[in-house]
Structure formats: structure tokens, C-alpha cells
Design an enzyme around this catalytic site. Structure first.
Site, PDB file in Angstrom:
ATOM      1  N   MET A  58      -8.611   2.347   6.708  1.00 37.25           N
ATOM      2  CA  MET A  58      -6.734   2.225   6.490  1.00 37.25           C
ATOM      3  C   MET A  58      -5.530   1.756   5.855  1.00 37.25           C
ATOM      4  O   MET A  58      -5.172   1.320   5.126  1.00 37.25           O
ATOM      5  CB  MET A  58      -6.084   2.712   7.691  1.00 37.25           C
ATOM      6  N   ASP A 347      -3.813   7.627   5.427  1.00 40.95           N
ATOM      7  CA  ASP A 347      -4.549   7.069   5.879  1.00 40.95           C
ATOM      8  C   ASP A 347      -3.271   5.317   6.210  1.00 40.95           C
ATOM      9  O   ASP A 347      -2.853   4.935   4.742  1.00 40.95           O
ATOM     10  CB  ASP A 347      -5.410   5.778   4.856  1.00 40.95           C
ATOM     11  N   THR A 348      -2.908   5.038   6.801  1.00 44.06           N
ATOM     12  CA  THR A 348      -2.082   3.657   7.316  1.00 44.06           C
ATOM     13  C   THR A 348      -2.420   3.275   8.734  1.00 44.06           C
ATOM     14  O   THR A 348      -2.822   4.093   9.193  1.00 44.06           O
ATOM     15  CB  THR A 348       0.261   4.505   6.577  1.00 44.06           C
ATOM     16  N   ILE A 349      -1.801   1.863   8.751  1.00 45.09           N
ATOM     17  CA  ILE A 349      -1.294   2.324  10.326  1.00 45.09           C
ATOM     18  C   ILE A 349      -0.178   1.200  10.975  1.00 45.09           C
ATOM     19  O   ILE A 349       0.407   1.359   9.711  1.00 45.09           O
ATOM     20  CB  ILE A 349      -2.459   1.128  11.032  1.00 45.09           C
ATOM     21  N   MET A 429       3.015   7.697  11.436  1.00 48.12           N
ATOM     22  CA  MET A 429       1.443   7.145   9.646  1.00 48.12           C
ATOM     23  C   MET A 429       1.375   9.114   9.135  1.00 48.12           C
ATOM     24  O   MET A 429       2.041   9.986   9.688  1.00 48.12           O
ATOM     25  CB  MET A 429      -0.005   6.991  10.513  1.00 48.12           C
TER      26      MET A 429
END
Length: 525
Positions: A58, A347-349, A429
């Protein structure tokens, strides 16, 4: 109050400090920092860097970040743009000459200069209390000793493993395969990088051996990157943008982030009596989907590096929202708007922290697609983002790829303000979904009176390039009703997005919510 006979999770309440994020080890590290006397910025940085070890598919130190925050003595919301620029030698024409119509996702051409580390160093020095060495210590420890792979992480890792190339396969696969739940992931190369940053600051990353390692990898893959591109990396203090929706102000990061899209969506939705609709019914999902098509079309036309765009005021004007709302037919779906100019990703935090003095931080941090470009530096194993895929190759477009330019970014932190007071840092997200997610979350709170955890838990839908993705939490009847309205309806294979939030009650009590679609939690003390 939640139904305790149904699956779910309770909100987390605390008085001294609280963190909500997508991995429990990062939440724990953030709370440890608060207990040692650090403030919310310290805790958010410590947790975010550790998330790059806990969720390497991520995010990571080869990526970018955006930050909103308010200091303990003020309700002013400040913004920091930690997104990187294309290398000076990059041109759209060079890719058009190759017959390309978009920036290839797994290529050096998609790699913009990672600027998260520059931002973390800047914020630790200007807003933090403990110092960079203390903040990086948890990530260094876990990178060396290892992190057990969590269930959602394992799911995403397997989905994205094919992206990994060359050295990256050695660093992020286990005998050529994605790890299973509970296997231990270690990143000794990153531990060494973080040790050097802790000792020597941002120059350890952007000059010398570490920068040369990244540049050599990119040049070998055909990139135009130079060490000078890395040494020039800089974050910027910028002014947030906002809009009111039924008594609360949604505060967003300005372009090149896509936060203005969420504001336009809410401005459009304000022309409809959403509160009179079934929150899980077809009519609400339909109106929201139509508003998203229109808002995202505006985003695709206008949003870019702020030095190259001129239509933000037009995009956020009440007249624009009114004209767009008039295009929505409550009884029929319109054709899909123009395809998204950036490739979709999920896809990220996100991490949010509020401390005992009520400093609030909303921080989002990403390498764009799963495992970014799939390229990792040869010596240290730094995964490099493919954020340059957010550029368009369309000649004359404000978001056209060019050297030294920032691409349109999908990651957006959010904050809510009520009567001038910061009341809730939050984030959703999910790549392109994020503006829709922000609008849906705020509508859940304001139109339907949901608490933060319930608003996060509620099923989601998203009009995505001609397909209305409707999560399993909706009824079959709702899906049929949406089909009857003219939508092409699908149940997505992967849950839509993930969210975290902290509500600051008027009496100072903290209430945290965390998305069950991820592995994380809200944690306080």
C-alpha cells in the site's frame, strides 16, 4: 447504538489521545509515542512510517503523502502537500512518440520523486516534539525483526504480486510467492535507510548513496531521473479548500489532490432531499452515482498541478453545482462520463491522531498502485511509486505530463469543522473512490444521523467507468432496482475503500471509528 447480536465493532472512546488507522501495530506505535510525551504529529509520523513495513503493498518511503492538521491552540486547519514531481527530463511527447496514450504503470516513466520522507522530516522538525530518531525507531525495529502478515494485507499482496519486477521480487516475495497470513515479513534494507534518516535527516534519503541507488534503478529501467531531481524534493504549505454541507464544513486538501471533487459532489447532493431517502435504498445510491459521474468529469477536465490549472473557483462555485444537479434524472441513469484520466487503484494507507491537547492530524500516504511501479532500488529495496500514471498524455491538458510538474493525485485527507471548531479528522482510502467516499461519509453523518463507526461500516457503492459497483451489504432488491434505473450493476470482488475517523466531542471526549474492511483499529488511552 449498535446491535450487539449482529457482527460489528464498537466505537473506541478515550480522553488522553486516540489513533485510528489500518493496521493495529501502527496504531499501537502511535499511542506509545503519545504516552512518551509526543504530540499528534509525532504519533502520526511514527505510525505512518511503520505502515510502510506492515502494509508494503500500500505504501512506503518511496511514496507521497498529504497532511491536514490543526495545532492544539487553534482551530485553523493547515495543509501540507507532500507529493512529488516528475523528473526534469520527463516529457509527454517522448511517450506519445512511442505510440503510447497513457503512462505505463510498471515503468520508470511512471515514477515521480518520492516526497513523503521530505514531508515527515519537515513536520517532525516544525510541528513535532520528540525528534525524528524517536519517531522512526518503531519502524526500524519492525523492519529488522519482522511483522506478521495480516489477513487483508495477505489478500492484497497476492492480488498485486505480479506487479513486482527484478529486485522487488526478491525483497517482497517468499520463494517467489506472496506470503500467507502470519508469515513474517522483514525489510532489513529499509531499516538501514531509516537509521540513516534518523541520524542525518532528509539529506540521507535525497542525496548520497540512497538517492544514487534509486536513480541507478530508474535509469536502468529507462527513466530520465537524476540525483538532482531527488535533492530538489520539497513539500509545500498550502491553503485548504472547503464547502458546507448541512451544518458542517468539509475541509479538503487543495489540488493537485482531488479533494475538490468531494466538495463538488456534496454541493450537487445539497440540491436533493437525501435525508428523506432510504440510506440503503436504490434512490440514494442512484442520485449519488449520478452526482459522482458529473463531479469526476469536472475533476478530469480541471484538476492538476495548481501552477497549471485555472478553473478551481469555477468547479467549486454554487452555480456550477446547481447546473450539474439539474442534469440528474431521478428516474434514469445517464451515460458514463469521460473515463478517469488516471488508472484506478485502491492502495493507500490513512492514519489520524488526536492528542491530549487536541492537536489533530489527518495523514494519507501511498505508493499509488499495489506495490507502486513494481520497481525497487537494487541495494536497499525501496519500492518506488507509480504516481506519474496520474498524468495524462493529452496535449495541452492542464494535467499533461511534464518535467518538474506534480500529477493529479487521488489521495486526500479530510477534516470536518462545526461552527469554526475542528470536530473530526477522517479519511477514506480507495483510490478514485476517495471523493465519493468522503461525500458518502459526510452524508451518512449529516443526512442520517449515523455515528462515525456506523457511517464507516455502512455498505458502499461507486459509479466506476460505466459500472455501478455495489457492495454485498446492499439487498438483491436494491441491486435490481438500480439495474431497472439503467445502471450496469456489479458486486465488486474487493470491498470498496477503507475509512478511519476520530470525533472530538464538545466536552473533549474522543471517539474513534475504524473500517472492518481493513485489518486496523482505533486505539486510545
Amino acid at each position: 447504538m449498535r446491535n450487539f447480536q449482529s457482527p460489528g465493532r464498537s466505537a473506541v472512546f478515550a480522553q488522553n489521545g486516540l489513533c485510528a488507522t489500518s493496521h493495529p501495530l501502527a496504531a499501537g506505535a502511535a499511542i506509545d509515542v503519545l504516552k512518551r510525551g509526543g504530540n499528534a504529529m509525532d504519533a502520526a509520523i511514527a505510525g505512518a512510517v511503520l505502515l510502510g513495513i506492515c502494509e508494503p503493498q500500500m505504501t512506503g518511503i518511496g511514496g507521497d503523502c498529504f497532511v491536514l492538521f490543526s495545532r492544539s491552540d487553534s482551530d485553523e486547519i493547515q495543509a501540507v502537500n507532500g507529493s512529488g514531481r516528475a523528473p526534469a527530463g520527463a516529457t509527454a511527447q517522448a511517450l506519445r512518440d512511442q505510440g503510447l496514450t497513457s503512462v505505463p504503470l510498471q515503468s520508470a516513466d511512471a515514477v515521480t520523486i518520492p516526497t513523503a520522507i521530505e514531508t515527515f522530516c519537515h513536520l517532525a522538525e516544525t510541528e513535532g516534539k520528540l525528534g525524528l530518531d524517536a519517531l522512526l525507531a518503531p519502524a526500524i525495529q519492525y523492519a529488522e525483526t519482522g511483522v506478521p502478515v495480516a489477513p487483508r494485507v495477505a489478500f492484497d499482496w497476492a492480488n498485486d504480486a505480479a506487479t513486482l519486477q527484478g529486485t522487488a521480487r526478491e525483497a517482497y516475495l517468499f520463494d517467489g510467492k506472496a506470503p500467507k497470513v502470519g508469515q513474517i515479513f522483514r525489510a532489513p534494507g529499509q531499516a538501514e535507510v531509516l537509521r540513516r534518516i534518523a541520524r542525518d535527516g532528509r539529506d540521507a534519503f535525497y542525496t548520497g548513496e540512497i538517492a544514487e541507488d534509486m536513480v541507478a534503478t530508474l535509469q536502468a529501467a529507462g527513466g530520465t531521473h537524476q540525483v538532482a531531481d531527488f535533492s530538489a524534493a520539497a513539500c509545500d504549505r498550502v491553503t485548504p479548500v472547503s464547502a458546507n454541507y448541512k451544518g458542517v464544513d468539509l475541509v479538503e486538501h487543495p489540488p493537485n489532490g482531488q479533494g475538490a471533487t468531494a466538495l463538488l459532489m456534496l454541493n450537487i447532493l445539497s440540491h436533493f432531499d437525501i435525508a428523506a431517502l432510504d440510506p440503503l435504498g436504490a434512490q440514494r445510491a442512484h442520485i449519488e452515482a449520478e452526482a459522482a459521474k458529473l463531479a469526476y468529469d469536472a475533476r478530469n477536465r480541471f484538476l492538476a498541478d495548481p501552477a497549471h490549472m485555472q478553473r478551481l473557483d469555477h468547479m467549486l462555485s454554487p452555480e456550477t453545482a446547481s447546473r450539474l444537479a439539474a442534469l440528474i434524472d431521478p428516474k434514469r441513469a445517464m451515460a458514463a462520463a469521460a473515463p478517469l484520466t488516471e488508472a484506478i487503484h485502491k492502495d493507500t494507507i490513512y492514519i489520524t491522531v488526536v492528542d491530549k491537547d487536541r492537536m489533530s492530524v489527518s495523514l494519507i500516504y501511498s505508493i499509488f498502485h499495489g506495490f507502486g511501479s513494481g520497481l525497487a532500488s537494487e541495494k536497499f529495496g525501496i519500492l518506488l511509486q507509480n504516481r506519474g500514471a496520474g498524468f495524462t498524455l493529452q496535449q495541452g491538458h492542464p494535467n499533461e505530463l511534464a518535467g518538474g510538474k506534480r500529477p493529479m493525485h487521488t489521495i486526500i485527507p479530510g477534516m470536518l469543522r462545526h461552527q469554526g471548531r475542528v470536530m473530526m479528522p477522517f479519511g477514506v482510502m480507495g483510490g478514485a473512490y476517495q471523493p465519493n467516499g468522503h461525500a458518502r461519509f459526510v452524508s451518512n453523518l449529516q443526512d442520517f444521523g449515523m455515528d462515525a463507526q456506523t457511517a464507516i461500516d455502512a455498505p458502499r457503492s461507486f459509479s466506476d467507468n460505466g459500472v455501478l459497483k455495489v457492495e454485498q451489504g446492499y439487498s438483491d432488491q436494491t441491486r435490481q432496482d438500480l439495474s431497472d434505473l439503467g445502471h450496469k450493476v456489479e458486486i465488486p470482488d474487493t470491498a470498496i475503500g477503507g475509512a478511519q475517523a476520530i470525533k472530538i466531542h464538545p466536552d473533549g471526549l474522543l471517539e474513534g471509528g475504524s473500517d472492518p474492511r481493513k485489518d486496523g483499529c482505533a486505539l486510545g488511552y
